[in-house]
Design an enzyme around this catalytic site. Structure first.
Site, PDB file in Angstrom:
ATOM      1  N   ASP A 123    -150.769 -72.437 -11.337  1.00 51.39           N
ATOM      2  CA  ASP A 123    -150.125 -73.842 -11.969  1.00 51.39           C
ATOM      3  C   ASP A 123    -150.364 -73.888 -13.565  1.00 51.39           C
ATOM      4  O   ASP A 123    -151.450 -73.975 -14.042  1.00 51.39           O
ATOM      5  CB  ASP A 123    -150.374 -75.002 -11.482  1.00 51.39           C
ATOM      6  CG  ASP A 123    -150.190 -75.064  -9.936  1.00 51.39           C
ATOM      7  OD1 ASP A 123    -149.073 -75.032  -9.942  1.00 51.39           O
ATOM      8  OD2 ASP A 123    -151.109 -75.380  -9.159  1.00 51.39           O
ATOM      9  N   ASP A 182    -154.327 -71.449 -18.086  1.00 56.85           N
ATOM     10  CA  ASP A 182    -153.409 -72.138 -18.994  1.00 56.85           C
ATOM     11  C   ASP A 182    -153.996 -73.416 -19.497  1.00 56.85           C
ATOM     12  O   ASP A 182    -153.542 -74.067 -20.392  1.00 56.85           O
ATOM     13  CB  ASP A 182    -152.233 -72.731 -18.227  1.00 56.85           C
ATOM     14  CG  ASP A 182    -152.471 -73.531 -17.181  1.00 56.85           C
ATOM     15  OD1 ASP A 182    -153.006 -73.335 -16.444  1.00 56.85           O
ATOM     16  OD2 ASP A 182    -151.946 -74.758 -17.409  1.00 56.85           O
ATOM     17  N   GLU A 229    -146.472 -78.051 -13.173  1.00 55.04           N
ATOM     18  CA  GLU A 229    -147.124 -79.437 -13.055  1.00 55.04           C
ATOM     19  C   GLU A 229    -145.979 -80.415 -13.300  1.00 55.04           C
ATOM     20  O   GLU A 229    -145.639 -81.457 -12.411  1.00 55.04           O
ATOM     21  CB  GLU A 229    -148.327 -79.523 -14.130  1.00 55.04           C
ATOM     22  CG  GLU A 229    -149.255 -78.487 -13.769  1.00 55.04           C
ATOM     23  CD  GLU A 229    -149.916 -78.955 -12.613  1.00 55.04           C
ATOM     24  OE1 GLU A 229    -149.690 -80.002 -11.674  1.00 55.04           O
ATOM     25  OE2 GLU A 229    -151.251 -78.519 -12.195  1.00 55.04           O
ATOM     26  N   ASP A 247    -154.324 -67.492 -12.670  1.00 55.17           N
ATOM     27  CA  ASP A 247    -154.141 -68.677 -12.158  1.00 55.17           C
ATOM     28  C   ASP A 247    -152.678 -69.027 -11.925  1.00 55.17           C
ATOM     29  O   ASP A 247    -151.903 -68.188 -12.232  1.00 55.17           O
ATOM     30  CB  ASP A 247    -154.575 -69.567 -13.583  1.00 55.17           C
ATOM     31  CG  ASP A 247    -154.425 -71.004 -13.271  1.00 55.17           C
ATOM     32  OD1 ASP A 247    -154.772 -71.764 -12.140  1.00 55.17           O
ATOM     33  OD2 ASP A 247    -153.395 -71.765 -14.137  1.00 55.17           O
ATOM     34  N   LYS A 273    -146.786 -84.600   0.108  1.00 56.83           N
ATOM     35  CA  LYS A 273    -146.553 -84.119  -1.260  1.00 56.83           C
ATOM     36  C   LYS A 273    -146.178 -82.347  -1.258  1.00 56.83           C
ATOM     37  O   LYS A 273    -145.427 -81.965  -1.795  1.00 56.83           O
ATOM     38  CB  LYS A 273    -147.618 -84.399  -2.219  1.00 56.83           C
ATOM     39  CG  LYS A 273    -147.695 -84.035  -3.434  1.00 56.83           C
ATOM     40  CD  LYS A 273    -148.538 -82.614  -3.640  1.00 56.83           C
ATOM     41  CE  LYS A 273    -147.939 -81.854  -4.959  1.00 56.83           C
ATOM     42  NZ  LYS A 273    -149.022 -80.724  -5.248  1.00 56.83           N
TER      43      LYS A 273
HETATM   44  C1  XBP Z   1    -153.767 -76.579 -10.810  1.00 55.31           C
HETATM   45  C2  XBP Z   1    -154.141 -77.824  -9.809  1.00 55.31           C
HETATM   46  C3  XBP Z   1    -153.614 -78.311  -8.724  1.00 55.31           C
HETATM   47  C4  XBP Z   1    -152.143 -78.646  -8.912  1.00 55.31           C
HETATM   48  C5  XBP Z   1    -151.710 -79.332  -7.719  1.00 55.31           C
HETATM   49  O1  XBP Z   1    -154.067 -75.481 -10.163  1.00 55.31           O
HETATM   50  O2  XBP Z   1    -155.143 -78.575 -10.364  1.00 55.31           O
HETATM   51  O3  XBP Z   1    -154.162 -79.192  -7.974  1.00 55.31           O
HETATM   52  O4  XBP Z   1    -151.891 -79.470  -9.874  1.00 55.31           O
HETATM   53  O5  XBP Z   1    -151.903 -78.685  -6.505  1.00 55.31           O
HETATM   54  P1  XBP Z   1    -154.329 -73.942 -10.992  1.00 55.31           P
HETATM   55  P2  XBP Z   1    -152.401 -79.085  -5.035  1.00 55.31           P
HETATM   56  O6  XBP Z   1    -155.719 -73.846 -10.543  1.00 55.31           O
HETATM   57  O7  XBP Z   1    -153.380 -73.365 -10.313  1.00 55.31           O
HETATM   58  O8  XBP Z   1    -154.012 -74.370 -12.488  1.00 55.31           O
HETATM   59  O9  XBP Z   1    -151.395 -80.546  -4.952  1.00 55.31           O
HETATM   60  O10 XBP Z   1    -151.721 -78.121  -4.273  1.00 55.31           O
HETATM   61  O11 XBP Z   1    -153.817 -79.186  -5.264  1.00 55.31           O
HETATM   62 MG    MG Z   2    -153.618 -73.713 -14.271  1.00 55.46          MG
END
Ligand code: XBP
Ligand code: MG
Length: 252
Positions: A13, A181, A20, A11, A83
């Site tokens: 973020d 996470d 985040e 993963d 964004k």
């Molecule tokens: C987490 C998310 C992403 C980010 C924002 O992704 O939900 O949407 O918060 O990114 P991960 P975008 O699966 O890596 O934990 O604005 O590009 O969607």
């Molecule tokens: Mg994540």
């Protein structure tokens, strides 16, 4: 035959880096301000909104719960594109380091010949920025698949992004480990049939990870003494998470 660790899907973020609170959230607010929307997602509000994955989906959810005025999907898409541009700039400034132990584990797994890939709901260009500025360009070649964003219609907690990544790689769920996470990420990995290790952060610590193979505060480094929140397989010697732990839990 005992299942072997052949593939690790990361993963992004919250797992590779704490993107985040100080990355995505800040970039959303910059785009809102620039477009004249009287809306600011503060740290606790953003925590509530994180239950919806995907930035465009998150904006739509905030509209639906009355946080922002309504707008058509194409306007959400252009707001989100701005964004993403702001996010790329923040990442390029080097503001978001990798989490503890991430580079060590990536290198260790790479040296061991384990197939490495990414499975994320974030936008491909946001992922590219993080790889380029936080990980290093060589990782564009070292990851065998970068599965991201709208490539699948249903984002986490749906299993689709993991299923897609495994199909691209030709690997089986039984030999694949997800590193996550969040509750949504864990649910996605679980629904795709993967083993999963969770490294929590302030936004996700209290979420439900029941059934995950290991839940820790971070992967950590030698001497760091990580916090172990759940260790259902009784893995020993967890001062920090090593590749050997990840290999052992595939057979637990
Ligand atoms: C987490 C998310 C992403 C980010 C924002 O992704 O939900 O949407 O918060 O990114 P991960 P975008 O699966 O890596 O934990 O604005 O590009 O969607
Ligand atoms: Mg994540």
């Amino acid at each position: 035959m005992m299942p072997e660790l052949k593939c690790i899907l990361w993963d992004v973020d919250g797992t590779l880096a704490d993107t985040e609170r100080d990355g995505h959230r800040v970039a959303f607010n910059m785009a809102f301000d620039e477009a004249g929307h009287a809306r600011e997602w503060d740290v606790p509000t953003y925590g509530e909104l994180l239950k919806v994955t995907g930035g465009k989906e998150r904006i739509r959810y905030d509209i639906e719960r009355g946080g922002m005025g309504d707008m058509p999907d194409d306007q959400i898409a252009s707001l989100h594109a701005r964004k993403t541009a702001h996010y790329q700039e923040l990442i390029a400034e080097g503001r978001i380091p990798l989490r503890a132990g991430v580079r060590r584990l990536l290198e260790e797994a790479w040296q061991a010949g384990i197939t490495l890939g990414v499975a994320t709901t974030t936008t491909p260009s946001a992922l590219d920025a993080l790889i380029e500025h936080s990980l290093g360009r060589e990782w564009f070649d070292r990851f065998a698949v970068l599965a991201a964003g709208d490539i699948v219609p249903a984002k986490k907690p749906a299993p689709d992004i993991y299923t897609y990544a495994m199909e691209q790689l030709g690997v089986d769920a039984g030999n694949t480990l997800a590193l996550e996470d969040s509750g949504n990420g864990w649910k996605s990995a679980q629904a795709a049939g993967l083993h999963c290790v969770v490294t929590v952060n302030d936004y996700t610590r209290a979420q439900d990870f029941d059934g995950a193979d290991l839940v820790v505060s971070e992967f950590g480094e030698p001497g760091s003494a990580i916090e172990v929140l759940a260790n259902p397989h009784g893995l020993a010697d967890l001062e920090y998470v090593k590749l050997a732990h990840l290999q052992a839990l595939m057979q637990a």
